[in-house]
Scaffold this motif. Structure first.
Motif: not given
Length: 172
Positions: A150-159
């Motif tokens: 979940r944290q990795l996906m949230a970071y990818l979305k922000r990026h």
């Protein structure tokens, strides 16, 4: 090694974690060894963006030095054995994000998750649709269930939004 009564895997097999027994497509992956999760601090995660150029340069042959790009290649290769992750990484078209956990053993931290993606922009009806093509996404098996994905996906979305003005993420 003795088998536990509730699980047919031996302790040694369990330590390999995501390592696959092989695949039918003949894809050869870099060897992967699961980290010792007891030495990791998954409450202090960090993320590292790895450009497409770095991915292509750093995922070279078997004797290439170990880098975050190679660690992501090892992880996704072990976790998704039917897909040729190294070819994506070496193509020069795909970037990656490494999810890193501090380690008591390795001062540089350990890659416990990663994703491989490329930005896309396509013209349509007088506008442009910008999105991220998410090719590979993996979190170390022994670290799953702790919201790392979940944290990795949230970071990818922000990026994706901040760097490419992406409107969505496409997976396949």
């Amino acid at each position: 090694m003795a088998e536990s009564p509730t699980d047919s895997k031996t302790v040694e097999e369990d330590k390999r974690s995501t390592k696959s027994a092989g695949n039918a497509k003949g894809i050869i992956h870099l060897p992967y060894e699961a980290p010792d999760v007891d030495t990791l601090d998954i409450t202090q995660l960090s993320f590292e963006f790895i450009s497409a150029e770095r991915c292509a340069k750093e995922t070279g042959g078997v004797d290439a030095p170990e880098t975050r790009a190679r660690a992501v290649t090892r992880l996704v290769g072990a976790y998704i054995p039917a897909v040729d992750g190294p070819t994506y990484m070496r193509s020069g078209d795909y970037s990656a994000i490494a999810l890193i956990a501090p380690s008591k053993i390795n001062g540089n931290g350990v890659v416990v998750g990663g994703c491989v993606f490329r930005p896309q922009a396509h013209a349509f009806r007088g506008g442009t649709c910008r999105f991220i093509e998410l090719a590979l996404f993996a979190v170390e098996n022994l670290c799953q269930g702790r919201s790392l994905g979940r944290q990795l996906m949230a970071y990818l979305k922000r990026h994706a939004v901040d760097n490419y003005r992406a409107q969505s993420i496409l997976t396949f």
